[in-house]
Design a protein around this motif. Structure first.
Motif, PDB file in Angstrom:
ATOM      1  N   GLU A 130       0.547  -2.812   7.355  1.00 36.95           N
ATOM      2  CA  GLU A 130      -1.149  -3.095   7.611  1.00 36.95           C
ATOM      3  C   GLU A 130      -1.513  -2.378   8.834  1.00 36.95           C
ATOM      4  O   GLU A 130      -3.075  -2.443   9.393  1.00 36.95           O
ATOM      5  N   GLY A 131      -0.467  -1.838   9.215  1.00 34.39           N
ATOM      6  CA  GLY A 131      -1.343  -0.929  10.762  1.00 34.39           C
ATOM      7  C   GLY A 131      -1.553  -0.030   9.472  1.00 34.39           C
ATOM      8  O   GLY A 131      -2.534   0.385  10.288  1.00 34.39           O
ATOM      9  N   ASN A 132      -1.298   1.068   9.194  1.00 36.28           N
ATOM     10  CA  ASN A 132      -1.677   2.466   8.096  1.00 36.28           C
ATOM     11  C   ASN A 132      -2.824   1.639   7.418  1.00 36.28           C
ATOM     12  O   ASN A 132      -4.295   2.044   7.955  1.00 36.28           O
ATOM     13  N   TYR A 133      -2.874   0.446   7.336  1.00 38.87           N
ATOM     14  CA  TYR A 133      -3.716  -0.541   6.072  1.00 38.87           C
ATOM     15  C   TYR A 133      -5.764  -0.132   7.758  1.00 38.87           C
ATOM     16  O   TYR A 133      -6.479   0.353   7.268  1.00 38.87           O
ATOM     17  N   HIS A 186      -1.854   1.639  -6.083  1.00 40.37           N
ATOM     18  CA  HIS A 186      -3.692   1.656  -6.250  1.00 40.37           C
ATOM     19  C   HIS A 186      -4.446   1.290  -4.617  1.00 40.37           C
ATOM     20  O   HIS A 186      -4.781   0.711  -3.826  1.00 40.37           O
ATOM     21  N   TRP A 187      -3.459   0.291  -3.701  1.00 36.69           N
ATOM     22  CA  TRP A 187      -3.505  -0.556  -2.953  1.00 36.69           C
ATOM     23  C   TRP A 187      -2.899   0.451  -1.121  1.00 36.69           C
ATOM     24  O   TRP A 187      -2.618   0.156   0.097  1.00 36.69           O
ATOM     25  N   GLY A 188      -2.198   1.762  -1.874  1.00 40.72           N
ATOM     26  CA  GLY A 188      -1.172   2.660  -0.806  1.00 40.72           C
ATOM     27  C   GLY A 188      -0.535   1.620  -0.420  1.00 40.72           C
ATOM     28  O   GLY A 188      -0.156   2.146   1.270  1.00 40.72           O
ATOM     29  N   ILE A 189       0.125   0.817  -0.930  1.00 41.33           N
ATOM     30  CA  ILE A 189       1.637  -0.078  -0.598  1.00 41.33           C
ATOM     31  C   ILE A 189       3.288   1.905  -0.859  1.00 41.33           C
ATOM     32  O   ILE A 189       3.235   2.486  -2.120  1.00 41.33           O
ATOM     33  N   SER A 190       3.671   1.585  -0.248  1.00 43.89           N
ATOM     34  CA  SER A 190       5.176   2.124   0.185  1.00 43.89           C
ATOM     35  C   SER A 190       6.216   0.893  -0.712  1.00 43.89           C
ATOM     36  O   SER A 190       6.510   0.408  -0.519  1.00 43.89           O
ATOM     37  N   GLU A 191       6.235   1.872  -1.841  1.00 43.11           N
ATOM     38  CA  GLU A 191       7.652   0.940  -2.726  1.00 43.11           C
ATOM     39  C   GLU A 191       9.122   0.278  -1.721  1.00 43.11           C
ATOM     40  O   GLU A 191       9.360   1.449  -1.559  1.00 43.11           O
TER      41      GLU A 191
END
Length: 267
Positions: free
Chosen positions: A205-208, A262-267
């Motif tokens: 959330e912070g990165n977003y 697509h959403w910039g999420i780390s897996e």
């Protein structure tokens, strides 16, 4: 004596009534089972519980549309099962109770895998890697990079009820002023307006928000706070192992990798 006799009779009636109610509640809890995989298939839909307040996993657009990484994920998950997704509104304080009450089949949208949750429910394989960070307003001139720097009387920490953010604040913040809000939107607004110094939240959330509202939100901690490394998962009831197995099998596929990128999420 008549008054005493009448009082005894009334108390006896009340005791019977209370016992009957307790029995009904107990029977109801024993009969409350999650929908079986066959029942889910027959209904044609997968019910997914989300709070809708955890960007970029689940949030509402300006037009009110539910969007986010986990919205796309569970939509594709349901499609892979030949089902339509049906989103059910929940909140962080009521998430576990709502799932236990069968208001939905799967809890998603930022659920952190914890020992407490694992005792009560099944949690899927990792959906995304995560950890707690310090989020501030970029205009804040205080040094707020570590737990030691934010845990001071002249610092205000804003937090919403339920979930792991509150758990962290309650166990680690002993000296700073704690501002308790009704939900995650109020947390963000407090940082946005600079009426609170710090919000403890997840790296995701912070990165977003740091990217979305440049110059307003800043992740001030240089690394994930000690002992907070975690993963996000999907949560189902323990009598729904077949559904859990299908979720885990799908998580191994390419859809998750595509959507994470697509959403910039780390897996």
């Amino acid at each position: 004596n008549g008054c005493i006799h009448m009082s005894f009779k009334n108390n006896k009636k009340n005791m019977v009534k209370s016992l009957s109610l307790a029995t009904l509640v107990l029977l109801g809890s024993q009969l409350a089972h999650a929908r079986t995989w066959d029942q889910i298939q027959q209904s044609g839909e997968l019910k997914v519980g989300m709070t809708g307040d955890y960007s970029p996993l689940t949030f509402h657009s300006k037009t009110g549309e539910l969007k986010g990484f986990d919205v796309d994920m569970t939509t594709r998950l349901a499609k892979s099962m030949g089902l339509k997704v049906h989103f059910v509104k929940t909140s962080w304080p009521t998430l576990s109770a709502d799932l236990a009450a069968d208001k939905f089949d799967v809890a998603a949208g930022g659920v952190t895998k914890t020992q407490k949750r694992e005792k009560q429910f099944y949690l899927s394989d990792s959906v995304a890697k995560n950890g707690k960070i310090i989020l501030t307003n970029c205009a804040n001139t205080k040094s707020l990079q570590t737990l030691e720097e934010i845990n001071k009387p002249n610092v205000s920490v804003i937090v919403n009820p339920g979930g792991t953010n509150q758990a962290y604040v309650d166990s680690h913040i002993t000296n700073a002023k704690i501002i308790r809000t009704k939900d995650n939107f109020a947390n963000l607004q407090g940082i946005r307006e600079n009426t609170a110094d710090v919000m403890i939240t997840d790296l995701i959330e912070g990165n977003y928000y740091q990217l979305k509202e440049k110059g307003v939100f800043c992740v001030s901690s240089k690394k994930i706070l000690a002992g907070t490394s975690s993963v996000k998962a999907y949560m189902v009831k323990k009598d729904n192992k077949q559904l859990l197995n299908k979720i885990n099998a799908w998580l191994e596929g390419s859809d998750k990798m595509t959507l994470a990128k697509h959403w910039g999420i780390s897996e």
